[in-house]
Design a protein around this motif. Structure first.
Motif, mmCIF file in Angstrom:
data_model
loop_
_atom_site.group_PDB
_atom_site.id
_atom_site.type_symbol
_atom_site.label_atom_id
_atom_site.label_comp_id
_atom_site.label_asym_id
_atom_site.label_seq_id
_atom_site.Cartn_x
_atom_site.Cartn_y
_atom_site.Cartn_z
ATOM 1 N N VAL A 54 -6.331 -11.897 3.021
ATOM 2 C CA VAL A 54 -6.817 -10.611 3.528
ATOM 3 C C VAL A 54 -5.641 -9.661 3.649
ATOM 4 C CG1 VAL A 54 -7.907 -9.431 5.469
ATOM 5 C CG2 VAL A 54 -8.704 -11.698 4.791
ATOM 6 N N SER A 55 -5.814 -8.436 3.160
ATOM 7 C CA SER A 55 -4.757 -7.426 3.295
ATOM 8 C C SER A 55 -5.359 -6.123 3.793
ATOM 9 C CB SER A 55 -4.038 -7.206 1.955
ATOM 10 O OG SER A 55 -4.907 -6.623 1.011
ATOM 11 N N LEU A 56 -4.604 -5.466 4.651
ATOM 12 C CA LEU A 56 -5.012 -4.174 5.206
ATOM 13 C C LEU A 56 -4.005 -3.118 4.787
ATOM 14 C CD1 LEU A 56 -5.990 -5.214 8.836
ATOM 15 C CD2 LEU A 56 -7.516 -4.789 6.922
ATOM 16 N N ASP A 57 -4.514 -1.981 4.370
ATOM 17 C CA ASP A 57 -3.665 -0.860 3.973
ATOM 18 C C ASP A 57 -3.168 -0.160 5.230
ATOM 19 O OD1 ASP A 57 -2.453 1.384 2.999
ATOM 20 O OD2 ASP A 57 -3.987 1.822 1.508
ATOM 21 N N LEU A 58 -1.911 -0.439 5.595
ATOM 22 C CA LEU A 58 -1.354 0.158 6.813
ATOM 23 C C LEU A 58 -1.101 1.645 6.654
ATOM 24 C CD1 LEU A 58 1.179 -2.580 7.957
ATOM 25 C CD2 LEU A 58 -1.151 -2.189 8.727
ATOM 26 N N THR A 59 -0.973 2.101 5.402
ATOM 27 C CA THR A 59 -0.762 3.538 5.190
ATOM 28 C C THR A 59 -1.930 4.317 5.759
ATOM 29 O OG1 THR A 59 0.424 3.007 3.140
ATOM 30 C CG2 THR A 59 -0.300 5.291 3.450
ATOM 31 N N GLU A 60 -3.131 3.870 5.427
ATOM 32 C CA GLU A 60 -4.333 4.541 5.932
ATOM 33 C C GLU A 60 -4.431 4.394 7.442
ATOM 34 O OE1 GLU A 60 -9.185 4.252 5.368
ATOM 35 O OE2 GLU A 60 -7.846 3.267 3.945
ATOM 36 N N GLN A 61 -4.084 3.178 7.925
ATOM 37 C CA GLN A 61 -4.154 2.944 9.367
ATOM 38 C C GLN A 61 -3.170 3.839 10.120
ATOM 39 O OE1 GLN A 61 -3.438 -1.115 10.456
ATOM 40 N NE2 GLN A 61 -3.571 -0.736 12.635
ATOM 41 N N ARG A 62 -1.958 3.966 9.568
ATOM 42 C CA ARG A 62 -0.965 4.818 10.223
ATOM 43 C C ARG A 62 -1.369 6.287 10.168
ATOM 44 N NH1 ARG A 62 4.089 1.399 7.695
ATOM 45 N NH2 ARG A 62 4.100 -0.222 9.306
ATOM 46 N N GLU A 63 -1.955 6.676 9.039
ATOM 47 C CA GLU A 63 -2.452 8.049 8.970
ATOM 48 C C GLU A 63 -3.555 8.279 9.992
ATOM 49 O OE1 GLU A 63 -3.676 8.610 4.974
ATOM 50 O OE2 GLU A 63 -1.632 8.834 4.175
ATOM 51 N N THR A 64 -4.405 7.271 10.155
ATOM 52 C CA THR A 64 -5.483 7.386 11.143
ATOM 53 C C THR A 64 -4.920 7.472 12.549
ATOM 54 O OG1 THR A 64 -6.959 6.117 9.709
ATOM 55 C CG2 THR A 64 -7.568 6.279 12.031
ATOM 56 N N PHE A 68 4.445 -1.943 -1.179
ATOM 57 C CA PHE A 68 4.207 -2.148 -2.598
ATOM 58 C C PHE A 68 3.621 -0.881 -3.203
ATOM 59 C CE2 PHE A 68 1.140 -3.214 -5.962
ATOM 60 C CZ PHE A 68 2.000 -3.761 -6.896
ATOM 61 N N ASP A 69 4.291 -0.375 -4.226
ATOM 62 C CA ASP A 69 3.797 0.768 -4.996
ATOM 63 C C ASP A 69 3.449 1.952 -4.085
ATOM 64 O OD1 ASP A 69 3.170 2.134 -7.275
ATOM 65 O OD2 ASP A 69 1.120 1.355 -7.422
ATOM 66 N N GLY A 70 4.334 2.200 -3.105
ATOM 67 C CA GLY A 70 4.121 3.325 -2.200
ATOM 68 C C GLY A 70 3.108 3.074 -1.110
ATOM 69 N N THR A 71 2.636 1.836 -0.971
ATOM 70 C CA THR A 71 1.619 1.501 0.033
ATOM 71 C C THR A 71 2.149 0.397 0.933
ATOM 72 O OG1 THR A 71 -0.148 2.038 -1.530
ATOM 73 C CG2 THR A 71 -0.744 0.715 0.369
ATOM 74 N N ASP A 72 1.921 0.552 2.236
ATOM 75 C CA ASP A 72 2.287 -0.478 3.206
ATOM 76 C C ASP A 72 1.084 -1.375 3.449
ATOM 77 O OD1 ASP A 72 4.799 0.642 3.447
ATOM 78 O OD2 ASP A 72 4.203 1.946 5.110
ATOM 79 N N LEU A 73 1.277 -2.691 3.249
ATOM 80 C CA LEU A 73 0.182 -3.655 3.411
ATOM 81 C C LEU A 73 0.537 -4.682 4.470
ATOM 82 C CD1 LEU A 73 -0.807 -4.464 -0.302
ATOM 83 C CD2 LEU A 73 -1.999 -2.959 1.290
ATOM 84 N N LEU A 74 -0.452 -5.047 5.287
ATOM 85 C CA LEU A 74 -0.327 -6.176 6.196
ATOM 86 C C LEU A 74 -1.168 -7.298 5.605
ATOM 87 C CD1 LEU A 74 0.542 -7.509 8.840
ATOM 88 C CD2 LEU A 74 -1.517 -6.544 9.900
ATOM 89 N N VAL A 75 -0.495 -8.360 5.128
ATOM 90 C CA VAL A 75 -1.170 -9.458 4.439
ATOM 91 C C VAL A 75 -1.293 -10.641 5.397
ATOM 92 C CG1 VAL A 75 -1.075 -11.042 2.487
ATOM 93 C CG2 VAL A 75 -0.275 -8.695 2.218
ATOM 94 N N THR A 76 -2.507 -11.192 5.489
ATOM 95 C CA THR A 76 -2.755 -12.401 6.278
ATOM 96 C C THR A 76 -3.361 -13.449 5.362
ATOM 97 O OG1 THR A 76 -3.167 -11.084 8.267
ATOM 98 C CG2 THR A 76 -3.958 -13.361 8.270
#
Length: 633
Positions: free
Chosen positions: A333-343, A308-316
């Motif tokens: 609850v949603s986690l920004d996978l973009t940041e996680q993948r960058e990490t 969504f809007d250039g961001t990958d989210l994992l929604v639970t």
């Protein structure tokens, strides 16, 4: 309802008063019984505290109703009794509400609060009926100063409580802030009305009772009923009180929702009671509604990975149920996978740096001292394979290191006294060769997962370089000390930092008499000091060497002819000092004088010999003329 009660007050004020007060007592009792009927494990501490408080207030209000002028229940008492009971009830209400707002989350609040409330109510009633409570209404003069002052004090406490409620971010208070604040301000309006009446049957008295009834109703609907209708506020909210910071730490938009899909808690600036579709960006609203519907339809947990809007989210989305198994809300609850993948990529990059580093890196178990990891740099330096290094200890590759020494060095790390320990050790290669390594040990992790990381740097070349440098420095020091000419090393101010033996002999000083003093103080005659100071400008200002002959003063005051050679010393372009070489010209000058004397003697002898030769030639010339018959006279 308000109009009907106003009409009733105009027709029969006693009936109006009884209806309003009995209605308020019924509402107060409902608040108390409903709040206290909730099972102990599900109680909302705020609702329970308010319920207990209003049961005590209801008991005093019943007596106030029965004591009102014209009721005829308490004979022998004037309208003062009813007013005293009113003030007692309002004191209990205002102080109790402030205590509930401030301390409802503390343990054990409810038992202590209930006990204090019972004692204060009983003591207050005893004071009123024993005649020791201050007068509040006198038929001759109306309201007393104490009554008016008490109403203003009660109002101040209520306003303070309302301000605290409106500014509070407490998750238990937040869903009820509006209702609590509205009830408190209505009570303040009631109290202000009761400071203005002169007749207990007057309009201001009637208005005050209406405000009181309204405040009780708002509390019943806005706090007690809300906490009963939505189990989320009584079952889950106290548990999630400690999870507020956890929600804020989530990278994506995350919410705790009630059964109607309204926001209770969030990690965004979203007010409680906001529908989820309004709290989410427009592109996610339809999907969020579908997900909520799915968890309502018995699907316990739903997970989706979306872009969504250039961001990958994992929604639970997880459904929440009350003790009876009914749907009572959901956790979104949603986690920004973009940041996680960058990490993750960053971790892999850093791991690659460690693995491919030319420095040696090891991970040791602090209990067994065995290697659990060695990077490529370590394996190549030792000439070992990963299978060969694992299971070995630092003692196997450091032949000069003993177990006692190793335990002594890692003890500060294991005990937490030091973060790192550094030392130089020799490592042995697989072919038996030794090389110097600078090791730094550091502890990582906690408890059973704690490890020791060792970083090694091959310093064998550095050690050799340092050894050569030390030898060179020693040689230069000997050259300086044993040079046949006098040598001084001075700082930029001309103070002597080093001096050799030849210089001390030349000028007759001891070393301690020379160090830290300027050359001008110990050597330069007073008449030449200005000239000497100018030489420093040449050395440091212009960066040029100097060569000159001059006269310097010895310790005993005698003069010494010398030749001075000055060389500036620069480090990284900055002047650090100068080296001065002094050559004694005494012998040279004496030799020069002897040579000059000898030259003069030789010149005189040559002139004399020339004169003799010239005389001899003249004599020979005459003799020749006499013998020649052609020239003889």
């Amino acid at each position: 309802m308000g109009v009907l009660l106003w009409w009733c007050s105009r027709q029969n004020y006693l009936l109006f008063h009884a209806v309003v007060e009995i209605g308020s007592v019924v509402v107060a009792c409902l608040m108390g019984f409903l709040a206290l009927s909730i099972p102990k494990g599900e109680r909302n501490p705020l609702a329970c505290g308010i319920g207990a408080l209003y049961l005590a207030v209801a008991a005093v209000d019943v007596l106030h109703t029965l004591a009102f002028k014209g009721m005829g229940v308490f004979t022998g008492f004037s309208a003062n009794l009813s007013t005293q009971l009113w003030i007692l009830a309002r004191i209990l209400e205002s102080a109790g509400l402030l205590a509930v707002i401030l301390f409802h989350s503390r343990r054990p609040f409810f038992p202590a609060f209930s006990t204090v409330l019972l004692l204060l109510s009983t003591a207050g009633l005893a004071e009123v009926f024993n005649g020791r409570f201050p007068d509040c209404y006198l038929p001759e003069t109306g309201l007393t100063f104490f009554k008016i002052f008490a109403e203003w004090g009660i109002s101040a406490v209520l306003v303070l409580s309302a301000v605290i409620v409106l500014r509070s971010e407490n998750p238990v208070l937040r869903p009820f802030r509006r209702a609590l604040a509205a009830s408190l301000f209505l009570t303040v309006a009631s109290e202000m009305s009761f400071t203005l009446y002169t007749d207990v049957y007057g309009a201001m008295n009637m208005l005050g009772h209406l405000f009181k009834a309204a405040s009780f109703y708002v509390l019943l609907v806005g706090v007690v009923r809300k906490s009963l209708e939505n189990p989320l506020f009584t079952v889950y909210l106290p548990v999630l009180h400690g999870q507020q910071e956890f929600l804020k730490g989530l990278s994506g938009p995350s919410f705790l929702l009630d059964a109607r899909g309204l926001v209770v808690l969030s990690n965004r600036d979203v007010p409680s009671g906001t529908p989820l579709e309004e709290a989410l960006p427009e592109g996610l609203r339809r999907q969020a509604e579908e997900w909520l519907q799915e968890v309502k339809n018995e699907k316990e947990v739903l997970r989706r990975e979306i872009s969504f809007d250039g961001t990958d989210l994992l929604v639970t989305v997880r459904g929440l149920k009350d003790l009876e198994g009914k749907f009572s809300g959901a956790a979104f609850v949603s986690l920004d996978l973009t940041e996680q993948r960058e990490t993750t990529a960053r971790v892999r990059f850093l791991s690659s740096i460690v693995e491919n580093s030319l420095n040696e890196s090891y991970v040791l178990d602090p209990h067994t001292l065995r290697f659990e990891y060695a990077n490529r740099g370590a394996l190549e330096a030792l000439g070992l394979t990963p299978g060969e290094i694992l299971g070995r200890t630092l003692l196997d590759i450091a032949p000069n290191l003993t177990l006692e020494q190793l335990l002594e060095r890692i003890d500060p790390i294991c005990s937490g006294r030091q973060e790192t320990v550094s030392f130089v050790e020799q490592h042995r290669k697989s072919d038996g060769g030794l090389y110097e390594v600078f090791l730094r040990l550091q502890g990582f992790g906690e408890g059973a997962d704690r490890k020791i990381v060792a970083m090694g740097l091959d310093v064998s070349r550095r050690v050799r370089t340092l050894s050569t440098l030390r030898e060179t420095n020693a040689m230069l020091a000997q050259l300086f000390e044993n040079a046949p000419v006098g040598m001084f090393y001075c700082d930029k101010e001309g103070r002597v930092l080093k001096v050799n033996r030849a210089a001390l002999r030349m000028f007759g000083y001891r070393k301690d008499e020379v160090l830290k003093k300027t050359v001008e103080e110990i050597l330069v005659p007073e008449a030449d000091r200005e000239i000497s100071l100018g030489h420093w400008k040449t050395l440091f200002g212009e960066g040029r060497s100097i060569l000159l002959e001059a006269t310097r003063r010895k310790k005993d005051g005698s003069s010494l002819p010398i030749r001075v050679i000055g060389v500036p010393v620069f480090v990284k372009g900055e002047a650090k000092g100068a080296c001065l070489l002094y050559v004694d010209l005494t012998a040279e000058r004496e030799a020069r004088k002897a040579t000059e004397r000898l030259n003069r003697l030789l010149e005189a002898q040559v002139r004399e010999e020339r004169r003799v030769w010239e005389e001899t030639i003249k004599v020979l010339a005459r003799a020749t003329e006499l013998r020649d018959p052609y020239t003889a006279g």
